[in-house]
Motif scaffolding. Structure first.
Motif, PDB file in Angstrom:
ATOM      1  N   ALA A  68       0.692  -1.017   0.040  1.00  0.00           N
ATOM      2  CA  ALA A  68       0.319   0.174  -0.046  1.00  0.00           C
ATOM      3  C   ALA A  68       0.860   1.244   0.025  1.00  0.00           C
ATOM      4  N   ASP A  69       0.305   2.340  -0.469  1.00  0.00           N
ATOM      5  CA  ASP A  69       0.926   3.437  -0.582  1.00  0.00           C
ATOM      6  C   ASP A  69       1.643   3.869   0.881  1.00  0.00           C
ATOM      7  N   ALA A  70       0.881   3.762   2.010  1.00  0.00           N
ATOM      8  CA  ALA A  70       1.107   4.204   3.292  1.00  0.00           C
ATOM      9  C   ALA A  70       2.593   3.330   3.535  1.00  0.00           C
ATOM     10  N   ASP A  71       2.469   2.147   3.488  1.00  0.00           N
ATOM     11  CA  ASP A  71       3.744   1.382   3.578  1.00  0.00           C
ATOM     12  C   ASP A  71       4.870   1.561   2.978  1.00  0.00           C
ATOM     13  N   ILE A  72       4.825   1.982   1.776  1.00  0.00           N
ATOM     14  CA  ILE A  72       5.927   2.447   0.889  1.00  0.00           C
ATOM     15  C   ILE A  72       6.422   3.987   1.447  1.00  0.00           C
ATOM     16  N   LEU A 101      10.543   6.773   4.382  1.00  0.00           N
ATOM     17  CA  LEU A 101      11.134   7.827   5.422  1.00  0.00           C
ATOM     18  C   LEU A 101      12.134   7.336   6.261  1.00  0.00           C
ATOM     19  N   GLU A 102      12.118   5.830   6.677  1.00  0.00           N
ATOM     20  CA  GLU A 102      12.917   5.171   7.381  1.00  0.00           C
ATOM     21  C   GLU A 102      14.356   5.363   6.646  1.00  0.00           C
ATOM     22  N   ARG A 103      14.291   4.978   5.312  1.00  0.00           N
ATOM     23  CA  ARG A 103      15.808   4.925   4.594  1.00  0.00           C
ATOM     24  C   ARG A 103      16.144   6.468   4.309  1.00  0.00           C
ATOM     25  N   ARG A 104      15.511   7.402   4.195  1.00  0.00           N
ATOM     26  CA  ARG A 104      15.889   8.928   4.021  1.00  0.00           C
ATOM     27  C   ARG A 104      16.927   8.949   2.949  1.00  0.00           C
ATOM     28  N   LEU A 105      16.324   8.501   1.719  1.00  0.00           N
ATOM     29  CA  LEU A 105      17.198   8.650   0.534  1.00  0.00           C
ATOM     30  C   LEU A 105      17.329  10.248   0.330  1.00  0.00           C
ATOM     31  N   THR A 106      18.804  10.609   0.038  1.00  0.00           N
ATOM     32  CA  THR A 106      19.181  11.876  -0.046  1.00  0.00           C
ATOM     33  C   THR A 106      18.537  12.530  -1.311  1.00  0.00           C
ATOM     34  N   THR A 107      18.253  13.858  -1.204  1.00  0.00           N
ATOM     35  CA  THR A 107      17.771  14.606  -2.312  1.00  0.00           C
ATOM     36  C   THR A 107      18.736  14.565  -3.450  1.00  0.00           C
ATOM     37  N   THR A 108      20.073  14.843  -3.251  1.00  0.00           N
ATOM     38  CA  THR A 108      20.925  14.855  -3.980  1.00  0.00           C
ATOM     39  C   THR A 108      21.048  13.744  -4.866  1.00  0.00           C
ATOM     40  N   ALA A 109      21.088  12.325  -4.268  1.00  0.00           N
ATOM     41  CA  ALA A 109      20.985  11.012  -4.948  1.00  0.00           C
ATOM     42  C   ALA A 109      19.871  10.985  -5.878  1.00  0.00           C
ATOM     43  N   ALA A 110      18.384  11.470  -5.552  1.00  0.00           N
ATOM     44  CA  ALA A 110      17.203  11.393  -6.365  1.00  0.00           C
ATOM     45  C   ALA A 110      17.416  12.292  -7.534  1.00  0.00           C
ATOM     46  N   HIS A 111      18.006  13.559  -7.038  1.00  0.00           N
ATOM     47  CA  HIS A 111      18.286  14.322  -8.303  1.00  0.00           C
ATOM     48  C   HIS A 111      19.155  13.960  -9.387  1.00  0.00           C
ATOM     49  N   GLU A 112      20.257  13.524  -8.980  1.00  0.00           N
ATOM     50  CA  GLU A 112      21.287  13.046  -9.676  1.00  0.00           C
ATOM     51  C   GLU A 112      20.727  11.790 -10.766  1.00  0.00           C
ATOM     52  N   THR A 113      20.056  10.885 -10.405  1.00  0.00           N
ATOM     53  CA  THR A 113      19.561   9.944 -11.147  1.00  0.00           C
ATOM     54  C   THR A 113      18.177  10.281 -12.008  1.00  0.00           C
ATOM     55  N   GLY A 114      17.756  11.375 -11.592  1.00  0.00           N
ATOM     56  CA  GLY A 114      16.268  11.886 -12.388  1.00  0.00           C
ATOM     57  C   GLY A 114      15.354  11.094 -11.735  1.00  0.00           C
ATOM     58  N   CYS A 115      15.371  10.505 -10.687  1.00  0.00           N
ATOM     59  CA  CYS A 115      14.387   9.329  -9.970  1.00  0.00           C
ATOM     60  C   CYS A 115      13.886  10.098  -8.677  1.00  0.00           C
ATOM     61  N   GLY A 116      12.613   9.626  -8.593  1.00  0.00           N
ATOM     62  CA  GLY A 116      11.877   9.948  -7.373  1.00  0.00           C
ATOM     63  C   GLY A 116      10.674   9.696  -7.368  1.00  0.00           C
TER      64      GLY A 116
END
Length: 155
Positions: A128-132, A137-152
């Motif tokens: 479910a969306d809530a689980d994901i 939030l637990e993993r706290r992927l960095t904004t920089t990593a998401a921006h560099e890959t064009g993924c989010g």
């Protein structure tokens, strides 16, 4: 809604169980970026989109033998990796489990990405969306990593 096979799934459609905010990557995403995403064992498929149109669903085997700079959209495919939102959920579950497929992108007739159907680890229910969101939030992927890959996350 977290639908479980044999209970809430009777008469349900794929749209009833899909997550609506899957992580997506843009058309410039390379196989190197996808390999990095696959380091997370929760990631089973990478959705490559351009203006909400699904270009490819990339899975681990798709990127094992191609050069790192190769476009991910050319490494993946749609055939066998997508579903319509109105498909019967129980029949889709049977197909997914028989083929050992954990993810199906959900698209409309114009190939617009609507969501992602995610079979959970037990194979008896769907994510479910809530689980994901909680896991993200637990993993706290960095904004920089998401921006560099064009993924989010799609919003």
């Amino acid at each position: 809604m977290n639908l479980v096979r044999g209970h809430a799934s009777r008469g349900a459609t794929v749209a009833d169980a899909m997550i609506r905010f899957p992580q997506v990557c843009g058309p410039a995403t390379t196989t190197a970026h996808v390999r990095e995403l696959f380091r997370d064992d929760h990631v089973h498929a990478v959705l490559v989109v351009d203006n909400d149109k699904l270009m490819a669903v990339v899975e681990r085997p798709d990127v094992t033998t191609v050069p790192p700079e190769f476009p991910a959209r050319l490494a993946g495919r749609l055939r066998g990796r997508v579903s319509s939102p109105d498909a019967d959920l129980d029949a889709t579950w049977h197909t997914m489990t028989a083929l050992r497929r954990r993810r199906l992108a959900v698209i409309d007739d114009h190939q617009l990405l609507l969501g992602l159907l995610c079979l959970n680890r037990t194979g008896l229910g769907f994510c479910a969306d809530a689980d994901i969101k909680a896991r993200a939030l637990e993993r706290r992927l960095t904004t920089t990593a998401a921006h560099e890959t064009g993924c989010g996350a799609r919003t």
